[in-house]
Design an enzyme around this catalytic site. Structure first.
Site, PDB file in Angstrom:
ATOM      1  N   LYS A 118       0.196  -1.249  -0.276  1.00  0.00           N
ATOM      2  CA  LYS A 118      -0.013  -0.253   0.088  1.00  0.00           C
ATOM      3  C   LYS A 118       0.572   0.422   0.109  1.00  0.00           C
ATOM      4  CE  LYS A 118      -1.959   1.739   3.824  1.00  0.00           C
ATOM      5  NZ  LYS A 118      -1.893   2.762   4.299  1.00  0.00           N
ATOM      6  N   ASN A 119       2.234   1.785   0.985  1.00  0.00           N
ATOM      7  CA  ASN A 119       2.726   2.178   0.714  1.00  0.00           C
ATOM      8  C   ASN A 119       3.719   2.778  -0.380  1.00  0.00           C
ATOM      9  OD1 ASN A 119       1.802   2.586   3.617  1.00  0.00           O
ATOM     10  ND2 ASN A 119       3.032   2.876   5.233  1.00  0.00           N
TER      11      ASN A 119
ATOM     12  N   CYS B 213      -4.125  12.412  12.929  1.00  0.00           N
ATOM     13  CA  CYS B 213      -4.992  11.602  12.913  1.00  0.00           C
ATOM     14  C   CYS B 213      -4.773  10.586  14.988  1.00  0.00           C
ATOM     15  CB  CYS B 213      -4.733  11.512  12.174  1.00  0.00           C
ATOM     16  SG  CYS B 213      -3.290   9.561  12.269  1.00  0.00           S
TER      17      CYS B 213
ATOM     18  N   ARG C 205       0.952  15.075  13.358  1.00  0.00           N
ATOM     19  CA  ARG C 205       1.824  14.528  11.740  1.00  0.00           C
ATOM     20  C   ARG C 205       1.236  16.337  11.091  1.00  0.00           C
ATOM     21  NH1 ARG C 205      -0.745   8.787   9.532  1.00  0.00           N
ATOM     22  NH2 ARG C 205       1.368   9.098   8.911  1.00  0.00           N
TER      23      ARG C 205
ATOM     24  N   ASP D 177       5.602   1.127  11.976  1.00  0.00           N
ATOM     25  CA  ASP D 177       3.748   0.207  11.846  1.00  0.00           C
ATOM     26  C   ASP D 177       3.867  -1.566  12.357  1.00  0.00           C
ATOM     27  OD1 ASP D 177       3.526   2.764  10.335  1.00  0.00           O
ATOM     28  OD2 ASP D 177       3.242   1.333   8.311  1.00  0.00           O
TER      29      ASP D 177
ATOM     30  N   ARG E 294      -8.385   0.251   5.224  1.00  0.00           N
ATOM     31  CA  ARG E 294      -7.331   0.919   4.843  1.00  0.00           C
ATOM     32  C   ARG E 294      -5.718   0.303   4.788  1.00  0.00           C
ATOM     33  NH1 ARG E 294      -6.870   6.012   8.409  1.00  0.00           N
ATOM     34  NH2 ARG E 294      -5.593   6.117   5.866  1.00  0.00           N
TER      35      ARG E 294
HETATM   36  C1  UD1 Z   1       4.624   7.304   6.534  1.00  0.00           C
HETATM   37  C2  UD1 Z   1       3.853   5.410   6.373  1.00  0.00           C
HETATM   38  C3  UD1 Z   1       3.327   5.757   7.334  1.00  0.00           C
HETATM   39  C4  UD1 Z   1       4.392   4.855   8.452  1.00  0.00           C
HETATM   40  C5  UD1 Z   1       5.116   6.722   8.986  1.00  0.00           C
HETATM   41  C6  UD1 Z   1       6.474   6.049   8.998  1.00  0.00           C
HETATM   42  C7  UD1 Z   1       2.845   5.549   4.767  1.00  0.00           C
HETATM   43  C8  UD1 Z   1       1.528   6.249   3.238  1.00  0.00           C
HETATM   44  N1  UD1 Z   1       2.452   5.867   5.674  1.00  0.00           N
HETATM   45  O1  UD1 Z   1       3.783   7.832   6.604  1.00  0.00           O
HETATM   46  O2  UD1 Z   1       2.468   4.338   7.803  1.00  0.00           O
HETATM   47  O3  UD1 Z   1       3.836   4.903   9.769  1.00  0.00           O
HETATM   48  O4  UD1 Z   1       5.583   6.871   6.936  1.00  0.00           O
HETATM   49  O5  UD1 Z   1       7.626   4.642   8.843  1.00  0.00           O
HETATM   50  O6  UD1 Z   1       3.871   5.773   3.500  1.00  0.00           O
HETATM   51  N2  UD1 Z   1       6.643  15.175  10.293  1.00  0.00           N
HETATM   52  C9  UD1 Z   1       6.419  15.898  11.250  1.00  0.00           C
HETATM   53  N3  UD1 Z   1       6.560  17.236   9.747  1.00  0.00           N
HETATM   54  C10 UD1 Z   1       6.082  16.462   8.395  1.00  0.00           C
HETATM   55  C11 UD1 Z   1       6.009  15.084   8.492  1.00  0.00           C
HETATM   56  C12 UD1 Z   1       6.225  14.166   9.318  1.00  0.00           C
HETATM   57  O7  UD1 Z   1       6.943  16.642  11.904  1.00  0.00           O
HETATM   58  O8  UD1 Z   1       6.924  17.508   7.438  1.00  0.00           O
HETATM   59  C13 UD1 Z   1       6.702  13.742  11.463  1.00  0.00           C
HETATM   60  C14 UD1 Z   1       5.230  13.107  11.844  1.00  0.00           C
HETATM   61  O9  UD1 Z   1       4.307  13.778  12.637  1.00  0.00           O
HETATM   62  C15 UD1 Z   1       5.678  11.507  11.953  1.00  0.00           C
HETATM   63  C16 UD1 Z   1       7.252  11.455  11.609  1.00  0.00           C
HETATM   64  O10 UD1 Z   1       7.104  12.919  11.626  1.00  0.00           O
HETATM   65  O11 UD1 Z   1       5.441  12.095  13.837  1.00  0.00           O
HETATM   66  C17 UD1 Z   1       6.982  10.488  10.285  1.00  0.00           C
HETATM   67  O12 UD1 Z   1       6.460  11.125   9.517  1.00  0.00           O
HETATM   68  P1  UD1 Z   1       7.071  10.339   8.438  1.00  0.00           P
HETATM   69  O13 UD1 Z   1       8.529   9.922   8.173  1.00  0.00           O
HETATM   70  O14 UD1 Z   1       6.549  11.582   7.269  1.00  0.00           O
HETATM   71  O15 UD1 Z   1       5.597   9.861   7.889  1.00  0.00           O
HETATM   72  P2  UD1 Z   1       4.021   9.284   6.727  1.00  0.00           P
HETATM   73  O16 UD1 Z   1       4.924   9.911   5.374  1.00  0.00           O
HETATM   74  O17 UD1 Z   1       2.912  10.367   7.391  1.00  0.00           O
END
Ligand code: UD1
Length: 427
Positions: free
Chosen positions: A22-23, A117, A122, A306, A398
Protein backbone atom coordinates in the site's frame (compact mmCIF):
# COMPACT_ATOMS: atom_id res chain seq x y z
CA UNK A 1 -20.00 -0.46 10.28
CA UNK A 2 -18.40 -3.87 9.89
CA UNK A 3 -17.02 -5.86 12.76
CA UNK A 4 -15.13 -9.12 13.12
CA UNK A 5 -16.31 -12.08 15.19
CA UNK A 6 -13.29 -14.15 16.17
CA UNK A 7 -12.96 -17.39 18.07
CA UNK A 8 -9.33 -17.46 19.13
CA UNK A 9 -6.82 -20.11 20.06
CA UNK A 10 -6.33 -21.79 16.67
CA UNK A 11 -2.72 -21.90 15.39
CA UNK A 12 -2.46 -20.37 11.88
CA UNK A 13 -1.22 -22.95 9.40
CA UNK A 14 -0.60 -22.87 5.63
CA UNK A 15 0.49 -20.46 2.93
CA UNK A 16 -0.63 -16.87 2.34
CA UNK A 17 0.04 -14.63 -0.66
CA UNK A 18 1.25 -11.20 0.36
CA UNK A 19 -0.37 -8.32 -1.57
CA UNK A 20 1.38 -5.38 -3.22
CA UNK A 21 2.57 -2.67 -0.86
CA UNK A 22 0.00 0.00 0.00
CA UNK A 23 2.62 2.51 1.07
CA UNK A 24 4.57 2.02 -2.17
CA UNK A 25 1.50 1.96 -4.44
CA UNK A 26 0.12 5.26 -3.08
CA UNK A 27 3.05 7.51 -4.11
CA UNK A 28 3.58 5.54 -7.35
CA UNK A 29 -0.04 6.08 -8.39
CA UNK A 30 0.26 9.76 -7.47
CA UNK A 31 3.51 10.01 -9.47
CA UNK A 32 1.49 9.26 -12.63
CA UNK A 33 0.54 12.97 -12.37
CA UNK A 34 4.08 13.63 -13.64
CA UNK A 35 3.29 12.42 -17.16
CA UNK A 36 0.59 12.91 -19.80
CA UNK A 37 1.20 9.42 -21.15
CA UNK A 38 -0.40 6.14 -20.07
CA UNK A 39 1.01 4.28 -17.05
CA UNK A 40 0.24 0.67 -16.17
CA UNK A 41 0.95 -0.27 -12.58
CA UNK A 42 0.86 -3.93 -11.57
CA UNK A 43 0.58 -5.61 -8.16
CA UNK A 44 -1.55 -2.81 -6.70
CA UNK A 45 -3.67 -3.79 -3.66
CA UNK A 46 -6.80 -2.43 -5.37
CA UNK A 47 -9.23 -3.60 -2.69
CA UNK A 48 -7.79 -1.30 -0.03
CA UNK A 49 -9.78 1.76 0.93
CA UNK A 50 -6.74 4.05 0.70
CA UNK A 51 -6.02 2.85 -2.83
CA UNK A 52 -9.67 3.51 -3.84
CA UNK A 53 -9.38 6.99 -2.33
CA UNK A 54 -6.23 7.52 -4.43
CA UNK A 55 -8.16 6.54 -7.59
CA UNK A 56 -10.81 9.15 -6.70
CA UNK A 57 -8.11 11.72 -6.04
CA UNK A 58 -6.46 11.10 -9.42
CA UNK A 59 -9.84 11.27 -11.17
CA UNK A 60 -10.74 14.51 -9.39
CA UNK A 61 -7.51 15.98 -10.77
CA UNK A 62 -8.21 14.92 -14.37
CA UNK A 63 -6.91 11.35 -14.80
CA UNK A 64 -8.88 8.29 -15.84
CA UNK A 65 -8.18 5.22 -13.69
CA UNK A 66 -9.05 1.69 -14.81
CA UNK A 67 -8.40 -1.13 -12.40
CA UNK A 68 -8.56 -4.80 -13.30
CA UNK A 69 -7.52 -7.32 -10.66
CA UNK A 70 -4.26 -5.89 -9.36
CA UNK A 71 -3.41 -4.00 -12.58
CA UNK A 72 -4.17 -0.29 -12.70
CA UNK A 73 -4.05 1.82 -15.84
CA UNK A 74 -3.85 5.58 -15.40
CA UNK A 75 -4.59 7.64 -18.53
CA UNK A 76 -4.95 11.31 -19.23
CA UNK A 77 -8.60 12.41 -19.51
CA UNK A 78 -8.72 16.19 -19.07
CA UNK A 79 -6.16 18.88 -18.42
CA UNK A 80 -4.87 18.41 -14.89
CA UNK A 81 -6.31 20.50 -12.07
CA UNK A 82 -4.06 21.82 -9.32
CA UNK A 83 -6.52 21.81 -6.40
CA UNK A 84 -6.93 18.62 -4.32
CA UNK A 85 -10.44 18.30 -2.79
CA UNK A 86 -10.68 18.49 1.01
CA UNK A 87 -13.12 15.56 1.11
CA UNK A 88 -10.42 13.20 -0.12
CA UNK A 89 -7.47 14.71 1.76
CA UNK A 90 -9.31 14.37 5.07
CA UNK A 91 -9.90 10.67 4.34
CA UNK A 92 -6.26 10.01 3.50
CA UNK A 93 -3.32 12.13 4.57
CA UNK A 94 -1.09 10.74 1.80
CA UNK A 95 -3.18 12.91 -0.60
CA UNK A 96 -0.74 15.70 0.28
CA UNK A 97 1.72 13.92 -2.02
CA UNK A 98 0.00 15.49 -5.05
CA UNK A 99 1.71 18.77 -4.06
CA UNK A 100 5.16 17.80 -5.37
CA UNK A 101 4.28 16.68 -8.91
CA UNK A 102 1.66 19.40 -9.49
CA UNK A 103 3.76 22.26 -8.10
CA UNK A 104 6.77 21.24 -10.17
CA UNK A 105 4.74 20.86 -13.39
CA UNK A 106 2.35 23.82 -13.13
CA UNK A 107 4.06 26.26 -10.73
CA UNK A 108 1.07 26.27 -8.38
CA UNK A 109 -0.86 23.80 -6.24
CA UNK A 110 -3.59 24.12 -3.60
CA UNK A 111 -3.80 21.31 -1.04
CA UNK A 112 -5.97 21.23 2.09
CA UNK A 113 -3.78 20.97 5.19
CA UNK A 114 -4.34 17.41 6.46
CA UNK A 115 -5.44 17.42 10.10
CA UNK A 116 -3.84 15.21 12.75
CA UNK A 117 -5.02 11.67 13.26
CA UNK A 118 -5.39 9.23 16.15
CA UNK A 119 -1.65 8.45 16.25
CA UNK A 120 -0.34 12.01 16.27
CA UNK A 121 -0.37 15.62 15.04
CA UNK A 122 1.42 14.76 11.81
CA UNK A 123 2.46 18.21 10.56
CA UNK A 124 3.72 18.73 6.99
CA UNK A 125 6.41 21.33 7.75
CA UNK A 126 9.23 19.14 6.37
CA UNK A 127 7.42 18.85 3.02
CA UNK A 128 6.81 22.62 2.92
CA UNK A 129 10.36 23.59 3.94
CA UNK A 130 11.64 21.31 1.18
CA UNK A 131 9.51 23.05 -1.46
CA UNK A 132 10.57 26.45 -0.11
CA UNK A 133 14.23 25.42 -0.43
CA UNK A 134 13.51 24.85 -4.14
CA UNK A 135 11.98 28.33 -4.51
CA UNK A 136 8.28 27.90 -3.65
CA UNK A 137 6.25 30.44 -1.70
CA UNK A 138 3.52 29.37 0.68
CA UNK A 139 0.21 30.95 1.62
CA UNK A 140 -2.57 29.61 3.84
CA UNK A 141 -6.17 30.25 2.76
CA UNK A 142 -9.38 28.60 4.00
CA UNK A 143 -7.49 25.65 5.50
CA UNK A 144 -5.56 25.08 2.28
CA UNK A 145 -1.86 25.56 1.61
CA UNK A 146 -1.22 27.30 -1.67
CA UNK A 147 2.28 26.70 -2.97
CA UNK A 148 3.48 28.68 -5.93
CA UNK A 149 6.66 29.45 -7.74
CA UNK A 150 7.34 31.31 -10.93
CA UNK A 151 10.06 28.80 -11.51
CA UNK A 152 10.77 26.01 -9.08
CA UNK A 153 14.44 25.19 -9.48
CA UNK A 154 16.38 22.04 -8.73
CA UNK A 155 18.67 22.36 -5.72
CA UNK A 156 19.81 20.90 -2.43
CA UNK A 157 17.36 20.13 0.37
CA UNK A 158 18.28 18.86 3.82
CA UNK A 159 15.40 17.30 5.79
CA UNK A 160 15.41 17.88 9.56
CA UNK A 161 14.05 14.31 9.93
CA UNK A 162 13.96 11.49 7.33
CA UNK A 163 10.21 11.82 6.74
CA UNK A 164 8.88 9.20 4.34
CA UNK A 165 6.17 11.45 2.89
CA UNK A 166 8.41 14.52 2.55
CA UNK A 167 11.12 12.48 0.80
CA UNK A 168 8.51 11.14 -1.64
CA UNK A 169 6.94 14.55 -2.27
CA UNK A 170 10.33 16.11 -2.99
CA UNK A 171 11.50 13.23 -5.18
CA UNK A 172 8.37 13.61 -7.32
CA UNK A 173 8.81 17.38 -7.60
CA UNK A 174 12.49 16.91 -8.48
CA UNK A 175 11.63 14.42 -11.23
CA UNK A 176 9.79 17.17 -13.14
CA UNK A 177 12.54 19.80 -12.76
CA UNK A 178 15.20 20.36 -15.35
CA UNK A 179 18.41 19.54 -13.44
CA UNK A 180 19.70 17.76 -10.37
CA UNK A 181 18.10 17.93 -6.93
CA UNK A 182 19.85 16.44 -3.92
CA UNK A 183 17.80 15.35 -0.91
CA UNK A 184 19.91 14.93 2.24
CA UNK A 185 18.80 13.03 5.33
CA UNK A 186 16.25 11.31 3.06
CA UNK A 187 14.13 8.38 4.23
CA UNK A 188 15.52 4.96 3.26
CA UNK A 189 12.36 2.82 3.38
CA UNK A 190 11.88 0.16 0.64
CA UNK A 191 8.78 2.13 -0.49
CA UNK A 192 11.06 5.11 -1.26
CA UNK A 193 13.27 2.86 -3.37
CA UNK A 194 10.20 1.59 -5.20
CA UNK A 195 9.03 5.12 -5.98
CA UNK A 196 12.57 5.94 -7.16
CA UNK A 197 12.55 2.98 -9.53
CA UNK A 198 9.18 4.09 -10.89
CA UNK A 199 10.52 7.63 -11.49
CA UNK A 200 13.44 6.05 -13.38
CA UNK A 201 10.95 4.13 -15.52
CA UNK A 202 9.27 7.49 -16.34
CA UNK A 203 12.60 8.84 -17.59
CA UNK A 204 14.14 10.58 -14.55
CA UNK A 205 17.62 9.62 -13.30
CA UNK A 206 17.64 8.70 -9.62
CA UNK A 207 20.70 7.72 -7.59
CA UNK A 208 21.29 6.89 -3.93
CA UNK A 209 18.07 4.91 -3.36
CA UNK A 210 18.27 3.13 -0.01
CA UNK A 211 20.77 5.76 1.20
CA UNK A 212 20.18 9.01 3.01
CA UNK A 213 21.45 11.15 0.10
CA UNK A 214 19.22 10.83 -2.94
CA UNK A 215 19.97 12.59 -6.22
CA UNK A 216 17.18 13.11 -8.78
CA UNK A 217 18.02 14.37 -12.23
CA UNK A 218 14.65 15.36 -13.59
CA UNK A 219 13.24 16.60 -16.85
CA UNK A 220 10.10 18.59 -17.64
CA UNK A 221 8.57 15.97 -19.93
CA UNK A 222 8.40 12.43 -18.59
CA UNK A 223 6.96 9.47 -20.49
CA UNK A 224 4.55 6.69 -19.56
CA UNK A 225 5.67 3.38 -18.04
CA UNK A 226 4.70 -0.10 -16.96
CA UNK A 227 5.77 -0.96 -13.41
CA UNK A 228 5.14 -3.60 -10.73
CA UNK A 229 4.89 -2.60 -7.04
CA UNK A 230 6.90 -4.46 -4.34
CA UNK A 231 5.21 -6.79 -1.83
CA UNK A 232 3.83 -5.26 1.34
CA UNK A 233 6.42 -5.72 4.10
CA UNK A 234 3.94 -4.51 6.72
CA UNK A 235 1.30 -7.06 5.73
CA UNK A 236 4.07 -9.69 5.72
CA UNK A 237 5.25 -8.54 9.17
CA UNK A 238 1.66 -8.73 10.43
CA UNK A 239 1.29 -12.35 9.28
CA UNK A 240 4.72 -13.24 10.71
CA UNK A 241 3.69 -11.95 14.12
CA UNK A 242 0.23 -13.54 13.84
CA UNK A 243 1.88 -16.91 13.11
CA UNK A 244 4.20 -16.54 16.11
CA UNK A 245 1.39 -15.34 18.43
CA UNK A 246 -0.84 -18.31 17.58
CA UNK A 247 2.04 -20.84 17.72
CA UNK A 248 1.46 -21.55 14.04
CA UNK A 249 3.40 -22.46 10.91
CA UNK A 250 2.89 -20.04 8.02
CA UNK A 251 4.56 -19.55 4.66
CA UNK A 252 4.42 -15.97 3.33
CA UNK A 253 4.51 -16.12 -0.43
CA UNK A 254 5.88 -13.14 -2.33
CA UNK A 255 7.30 -11.45 0.81
CA UNK A 256 10.81 -10.02 0.55
CA UNK A 257 12.83 -10.98 3.68
CA UNK A 258 15.45 -8.28 2.95
CA UNK A 259 12.78 -5.66 3.79
CA UNK A 260 12.15 -7.18 7.22
CA UNK A 261 15.64 -7.83 8.58
CA UNK A 262 15.10 -6.25 11.99
CA UNK A 263 11.65 -7.79 12.74
CA UNK A 264 12.96 -11.20 11.58
CA UNK A 265 15.99 -10.89 13.88
CA UNK A 266 13.72 -9.93 16.80
CA UNK A 267 11.37 -12.86 16.16
CA UNK A 268 14.34 -15.23 16.05
CA UNK A 269 15.54 -13.78 19.34
CA UNK A 270 12.11 -14.70 20.80
CA UNK A 271 12.75 -18.32 19.81
CA UNK A 272 10.64 -18.40 16.63
CA UNK A 273 12.16 -20.32 13.73
CA UNK A 274 12.21 -18.34 10.48
CA UNK A 275 13.36 -19.64 7.12
CA UNK A 276 13.88 -17.16 4.31
CA UNK A 277 14.15 -17.64 0.56
CA UNK A 278 13.77 -15.56 -2.54
CA UNK A 279 10.35 -13.90 -2.11
CA UNK A 280 9.38 -16.28 0.68
CA UNK A 281 9.42 -16.27 4.49
CA UNK A 282 8.38 -19.27 6.59
CA UNK A 283 7.53 -18.80 10.27
CA UNK A 284 7.60 -21.92 12.43
CA UNK A 285 6.74 -21.80 16.11
CA UNK A 286 8.57 -24.25 18.34
CA UNK A 287 5.70 -24.71 20.80
CA UNK A 288 7.76 -23.19 23.64
CA UNK A 289 7.02 -19.94 25.46
CA UNK A 290 8.25 -16.82 23.62
CA UNK A 291 11.26 -15.04 25.11
CA UNK A 292 10.50 -11.39 25.94
CA UNK A 293 12.37 -9.06 23.56
CA UNK A 294 12.29 -5.26 23.79
CA UNK A 295 12.09 -3.03 20.72
CA UNK A 296 12.52 0.63 19.89
CA UNK A 297 10.97 1.94 16.66
CA UNK A 298 12.99 4.08 14.27
CA UNK A 299 13.36 5.09 10.64
CA UNK A 300 14.20 2.19 8.28
CA UNK A 301 16.20 -0.04 8.67
CA UNK A 302 15.31 0.15 12.39
CA UNK A 303 12.19 -1.56 13.77
CA UNK A 304 9.14 -0.19 11.87
CA UNK A 305 6.64 1.88 13.84
CA UNK A 306 3.93 0.15 11.81
CA UNK A 307 4.76 -3.17 13.49
CA UNK A 308 5.07 -1.71 17.00
CA UNK A 309 1.47 -2.40 18.06
CA UNK A 310 1.73 -5.94 16.71
CA UNK A 311 4.93 -6.49 18.64
CA UNK A 312 3.18 -5.36 21.81
CA UNK A 313 0.51 -8.01 21.27
CA UNK A 314 3.21 -10.65 20.81
CA UNK A 315 5.04 -9.56 23.97
CA UNK A 316 1.79 -9.86 25.96
CA UNK A 317 2.16 -13.59 25.26
CA UNK A 318 5.86 -13.83 26.16
CA UNK A 319 7.33 -15.34 29.31
CA UNK A 320 8.59 -12.21 31.05
CA UNK A 321 9.01 -8.44 30.92
CA UNK A 322 9.79 -6.41 27.82
CA UNK A 323 9.69 -2.78 26.71
CA UNK A 324 8.45 -1.02 23.64
CA UNK A 325 9.67 2.49 22.86
CA UNK A 326 7.90 4.47 20.12
CA UNK A 327 10.08 7.23 18.66
CA UNK A 328 8.21 8.10 15.43
CA UNK A 329 4.65 9.02 16.47
CA UNK A 330 3.66 10.73 19.73
CA UNK A 331 0.40 8.84 20.38
CA UNK A 332 0.74 5.34 19.01
CA UNK A 333 -0.25 3.28 22.07
CA UNK A 334 -4.06 3.42 21.79
CA UNK A 335 -4.17 -0.35 21.34
CA UNK A 336 -2.64 -0.85 24.83
CA UNK A 337 -5.89 0.03 26.63
CA UNK A 338 -7.81 -2.47 24.49
CA UNK A 339 -5.21 -5.20 25.17
CA UNK A 340 -5.77 -4.60 28.91
CA UNK A 341 -9.42 -5.54 28.31
CA UNK A 342 -8.12 -8.92 27.10
CA UNK A 343 -6.17 -9.58 30.29
CA UNK A 344 -2.81 -8.08 29.23
CA UNK A 345 -0.50 -6.42 31.73
CA UNK A 346 0.93 -3.23 30.24
CA UNK A 347 1.94 0.10 31.72
CA UNK A 348 2.47 3.13 29.51
CA UNK A 349 4.69 6.09 30.43
CA UNK A 350 4.88 8.66 27.61
CA UNK A 351 6.41 6.93 24.61
CA UNK A 352 7.51 3.88 26.66
CA UNK A 353 5.40 0.82 27.34
CA UNK A 354 6.34 -1.93 29.75
CA UNK A 355 4.75 -5.28 29.05
CA UNK A 356 4.53 -8.20 31.45
CA UNK A 357 3.76 -11.41 29.59
CA UNK A 358 0.64 -13.30 30.69
CA UNK A 359 -0.16 -17.01 30.30
CA UNK A 360 -3.02 -16.22 27.93
CA UNK A 361 -5.13 -13.40 26.55
CA UNK A 362 -8.89 -13.71 26.90
CA UNK A 363 -11.47 -12.80 24.22
CA UNK A 364 -13.37 -9.52 24.69
CA UNK A 365 -15.27 -6.82 22.79
CA UNK A 366 -12.50 -4.52 21.49
CA UNK A 367 -12.21 -1.54 19.17
CA UNK A 368 -9.65 -0.60 16.50
CA UNK A 369 -8.48 3.02 16.39
CA UNK A 370 -5.94 2.95 13.54
CA UNK A 371 -4.74 0.54 10.85
CA UNK A 372 -1.88 -1.18 12.65
CA UNK A 373 -3.34 -0.88 16.15
CA UNK A 374 -6.42 -2.57 14.69
CA UNK A 375 -4.29 -5.35 13.20
CA UNK A 376 -2.59 -5.81 16.59
CA UNK A 377 -5.98 -6.31 18.27
CA UNK A 378 -7.01 -8.73 15.53
CA UNK A 379 -3.87 -10.81 16.20
CA UNK A 380 -4.55 -10.64 19.94
CA UNK A 381 -8.07 -11.96 19.33
CA UNK A 382 -6.74 -14.79 17.12
CA UNK A 383 -4.32 -15.85 19.86
CA UNK A 384 -6.73 -15.35 22.77
CA UNK A 385 -8.84 -17.96 24.45
CA UNK A 386 -12.52 -17.51 23.66
CA UNK A 387 -14.62 -15.12 21.63
CA UNK A 388 -13.84 -11.53 20.62
CA UNK A 389 -15.80 -8.92 18.71
CA UNK A 390 -13.54 -6.40 17.00
CA UNK A 391 -15.27 -3.15 16.09
CA UNK A 392 -14.30 -0.36 13.66
CA UNK A 393 -12.85 -2.80 11.16
CA UNK A 394 -12.80 0.05 8.59
CA UNK A 395 -9.43 1.07 10.02
CA UNK A 396 -8.01 -2.38 9.18
CA UNK A 397 -9.61 -2.26 5.71
CA UNK A 398 -7.47 0.78 4.90
CA UNK A 399 -4.34 -1.36 5.00
CA UNK A 400 -5.18 -5.07 4.59
CA UNK A 401 -6.84 -6.70 1.57
CA UNK A 402 -9.51 -9.27 2.51
CA UNK A 403 -7.71 -10.07 5.71
CA UNK A 404 -10.51 -12.29 7.01
CA UNK A 405 -10.33 -14.47 3.86
CA UNK A 406 -6.55 -14.81 4.15
CA UNK A 407 -6.83 -15.67 7.85
CA UNK A 408 -9.70 -18.15 7.31
CA UNK A 409 -7.60 -19.95 4.70
CA UNK A 410 -4.94 -20.34 7.43
CA UNK A 411 -7.51 -21.94 9.74
CA UNK A 412 -8.62 -18.93 11.78
CA UNK A 413 -12.23 -18.75 12.95
CA UNK A 414 -13.13 -15.25 11.84
CA UNK A 415 -16.24 -13.78 10.31
CA UNK A 416 -17.16 -10.29 9.13
CA UNK A 417 -20.59 -8.94 9.92
CA UNK A 418 -22.35 -5.64 9.83
CA UNK A 419 -23.17 -4.52 13.36
CA UNK A 420 -26.59 -3.24 12.30
CA UNK A 421 -27.58 -6.93 12.05
CA UNK A 422 -28.34 -8.95 15.14
CA UNK A 423 -25.97 -11.91 15.27
CA UNK A 424 -25.48 -14.33 18.10
CA UNK A 425 -21.79 -14.41 19.07
CA UNK A 426 -21.54 -18.16 18.67
CA UNK A 427 -23.29 -18.35 15.27
C1 UD1 B 1 4.60 6.91 6.31
C2 UD1 B 1 3.73 5.68 6.23
C3 UD1 B 1 3.30 5.23 7.61
C4 UD1 B 1 4.51 5.05 8.52
C5 UD1 B 1 5.38 6.30 8.50
C6 UD1 B 1 6.68 6.12 9.28
C7 UD1 B 1 2.61 5.95 4.10
C8 UD1 B 1 1.34 6.21 3.38
N1 UD1 B 1 2.56 6.00 5.45
O1 UD1 B 1 3.80 7.95 6.86
O2 UD1 B 1 2.60 3.99 7.48
O3 UD1 B 1 4.06 4.81 9.84
O4 UD1 B 1 5.73 6.63 7.15
O5 UD1 B 1 7.40 5.04 8.80
O6 UD1 B 1 3.64 5.66 3.50
N2 UD1 B 1 6.68 14.72 10.49
C9 UD1 B 1 6.81 16.06 10.77
N3 UD1 B 1 6.73 16.95 9.72
C10 UD1 B 1 6.54 16.53 8.43
C11 UD1 B 1 6.43 15.16 8.16
C12 UD1 B 1 6.50 14.26 9.21
O7 UD1 B 1 6.98 16.45 11.92
O8 UD1 B 1 6.49 17.40 7.54
C13 UD1 B 1 6.73 13.74 11.59
C14 UD1 B 1 5.41 12.97 11.71
O9 UD1 B 1 4.44 13.71 12.44
C15 UD1 B 1 5.84 11.69 12.37
C16 UD1 B 1 7.24 11.47 11.79
O10 UD1 B 1 7.68 12.74 11.30
O11 UD1 B 1 5.92 11.90 13.76
C17 UD1 B 1 7.28 10.45 10.67
O12 UD1 B 1 6.45 10.86 9.62
P1 UD1 B 1 6.66 10.43 8.11
O13 UD1 B 1 7.91 9.65 7.98
O14 UD1 B 1 6.47 11.63 7.26
O15 UD1 B 1 5.43 9.44 7.90
P2 UD1 B 1 4.33 9.47 6.78
O16 UD1 B 1 4.95 9.70 5.46
O17 UD1 B 1 3.19 10.33 7.20
Amino acid sequence: MDQFFIDGGKPLKGGVKISGSKNAALPILIATLLTDEVCVIENVPVLLRDIRTTFQLLESLGKKVISQNSRVTVKPQASLKTHAPYDLVKQMRASVLVAGPLLARFGVVRVPIPGGCSIGLRPIDIHLNGFKALGARELVDQGDIILSSRELSPGRVRLKFPSVGATENLMMAAAALNGETIIENAAREPEIEDLGRFLISLGAKVKGLGHSRISVLGKPVLHGARYSVIADRLEAGTFMIAAAATQGHVELLGADPTHLKDPIAKLRACGVKIKTGLRKITVISNGKALKPISIKTGPYPEFPTDLQALWMTLMCLSAGKSEVEETIFENRFLHAAELLRMGASISVHGNHARIFGVKKLIGAPIMASDIRGGAALLVAALAAEGHSVLQRVYHIDRGYEKIEDKLSALGALIRRANDSRKISPSS
